[in-house]
Design a protein around this motif. Structure first.
Motif, PDB file in Angstrom:
ATOM      1  N   ASP A  42      -3.135 -14.340 -10.510  1.00 30.99           N
ATOM      2  CA  ASP A  42      -2.449 -15.463  -9.868  1.00 30.99           C
ATOM      3  C   ASP A  42      -2.052 -15.152  -8.416  1.00 30.99           C
ATOM      4  O   ASP A  42      -1.178 -15.804  -7.860  1.00 30.99           O
ATOM      5  CB  ASP A  42      -1.233 -15.902 -10.687  1.00 30.99           C
ATOM      6  CG  ASP A  42      -0.186 -14.803 -10.826  1.00 30.99           C
ATOM      7  OD1 ASP A  42      -0.466 -13.649 -10.435  1.00 30.99           O
ATOM      8  OD2 ASP A  42       0.904 -15.098 -11.330  1.00 30.99           O
ATOM      9  N   ALA A  43      -2.722 -14.187  -7.816  1.00 34.07           N
ATOM     10  CA  ALA A  43      -2.451 -13.867  -6.404  1.00 34.07           C
ATOM     11  C   ALA A  43      -2.870 -15.049  -5.531  1.00 34.07           C
ATOM     12  O   ALA A  43      -3.757 -15.818  -5.890  1.00 34.07           O
ATOM     13  CB  ALA A  43      -3.232 -12.617  -5.991  1.00 34.07           C
ATOM     14  N   SER A  44      -2.217 -15.182  -4.375  1.00 36.20           N
ATOM     15  CA  SER A  44      -2.574 -16.276  -3.464  1.00 36.20           C
ATOM     16  C   SER A  44      -4.001 -16.080  -2.962  1.00 36.20           C
ATOM     17  O   SER A  44      -4.542 -14.968  -2.996  1.00 36.20           O
ATOM     18  CB  SER A  44      -1.611 -16.310  -2.270  1.00 36.20           C
ATOM     19  OG  SER A  44      -1.871 -15.203  -1.420  1.00 36.20           O
ATOM     20  N   ILE A  45      -4.606 -17.147  -2.485  1.00 36.93           N
ATOM     21  CA  ILE A  45      -5.980 -17.096  -1.998  1.00 36.93           C
ATOM     22  C   ILE A  45      -6.118 -16.085  -0.865  1.00 36.93           C
ATOM     23  O   ILE A  45      -7.058 -15.286  -0.835  1.00 36.93           O
ATOM     24  CB  ILE A  45      -6.446 -18.500  -1.548  1.00 36.93           C
ATOM     25  CG1 ILE A  45      -6.514 -19.430  -2.765  1.00 36.93           C
ATOM     26  CG2 ILE A  45      -7.800 -18.432  -0.847  1.00 36.93           C
ATOM     27  CD1 ILE A  45      -6.646 -20.894  -2.437  1.00 36.93           C
ATOM     28  N   ASN A  46      -5.155 -16.080   0.064  1.00 38.99           N
ATOM     29  CA  ASN A  46      -5.210 -15.149   1.194  1.00 38.99           C
ATOM     30  C   ASN A  46      -5.112 -13.702   0.741  1.00 38.99           C
ATOM     31  O   ASN A  46      -5.862 -12.839   1.210  1.00 38.99           O
ATOM     32  CB  ASN A  46      -4.090 -15.446   2.195  1.00 38.99           C
ATOM     33  CG  ASN A  46      -4.310 -16.740   2.936  1.00 38.99           C
ATOM     34  OD1 ASN A  46      -5.419 -17.264   2.966  1.00 38.99           O
ATOM     35  ND2 ASN A  46      -3.253 -17.272   3.529  1.00 38.99           N
ATOM     36  N   THR A  47      -4.174 -13.420  -0.159  1.00 39.27           N
ATOM     37  CA  THR A  47      -4.001 -12.056  -0.659  1.00 39.27           C
ATOM     38  C   THR A  47      -5.246 -11.613  -1.417  1.00 39.27           C
ATOM     39  O   THR A  47      -5.741 -10.504  -1.224  1.00 39.27           O
ATOM     40  CB  THR A  47      -2.767 -11.967  -1.582  1.00 39.27           C
ATOM     41  OG1 THR A  47      -1.611 -12.344  -0.828  1.00 39.27           O
ATOM     42  CG2 THR A  47      -2.585 -10.564  -2.129  1.00 39.27           C
ATOM     43  N   ARG A  48      -5.758 -12.495  -2.257  1.00 37.44           N
ATOM     44  CA  ARG A  48      -6.954 -12.190  -3.043  1.00 37.44           C
ATOM     45  C   ARG A  48      -8.118 -11.828  -2.116  1.00 37.44           C
ATOM     46  O   ARG A  48      -8.786 -10.820  -2.312  1.00 37.44           O
ATOM     47  CB  ARG A  48      -7.321 -13.389  -3.914  1.00 37.44           C
ATOM     48  CG  ARG A  48      -8.560 -13.170  -4.761  1.00 37.44           C
ATOM     49  CD  ARG A  48      -8.868 -14.405  -5.595  1.00 37.44           C
ATOM     50  NE  ARG A  48      -7.953 -14.525  -6.698  1.00 37.44           N
ATOM     51  CZ  ARG A  48      -8.253 -14.119  -7.941  1.00 37.44           C
ATOM     52  NH1 ARG A  48      -9.404 -13.582  -8.199  1.00 37.44           N
ATOM     53  NH2 ARG A  48      -7.377 -14.261  -8.898  1.00 37.44           N
TER      54      ARG A  48
END
Length: 104
Positions: A42-48
Motif C-alpha cells: 500500500d505504498a504511495s505511487i511515488n514511493t513505490r
C-alpha cells in the motif's frame, strides 16, 4: 506456520540487521549494504516507483508485504512502508519464505 517471514524479520530487527524508513533505505541501497528490500503493497505511487527504480538499478532483490501495518508489526514498530535487510543470511531466507508463501 502462517507469516513465518514476520517472525524472521522481527528476529533480524532484534539482531540490528534491518533499516526502515524511505530515505534510510535508499541510502542503504546506494551504499550496497541492502541485501533485500521489503516494500508494503500500500505504498504511495511515488514511493513505490522510487524504491522499485533504485532496487532495479542497484540490482537489489525486492519483495512485497501485504500492508504497512503488517510490515511495521513485524519489526515491532508502527506502520512502516519500506524495510531493508542488511544481512545476507536473513535476506536469503526471507526471500525464500516470501516466494514460497506469497504472504502465507
Amino acid at each position: 506456520m502462517k507469516n513465518k517471514w514476520k517472525s524472521l524479520l522481527g528476529l533480524a530487527t532484534r539482531a540490528r540487521k534491518t533499516i526502515s524508513g524511505e530515505e534510510l533505505v535508499v541510502k542503504e541501497i546506494r551504499s550496497g549494504r541492502a541485501k533485500l528490500v521489503i516494500l508494503s503493497d500500500d505504498a504511495s505511487i511515488n514511493t513505490r516507483k522510487k524504491i522499485e527504480d533504485k532496487c532495479t538499478s542497484y540490482e537489489i532483490p525486492l519483495r512485497y508485504a501485504p500492508d504497512r501495518y503488517m510490515l511495521g508489526q513485524a519489526i515491532g514498530k508502527d506502520a512502516r512502508v519500506v524495510v531493508a535487510v542488511i544481512d545476507d543470511g536473513f535476506a536469503q531466507t526471507l526471500m525464500t519464505l516470501f516466494d514460497e508463501s506469497l504472504w502465507g
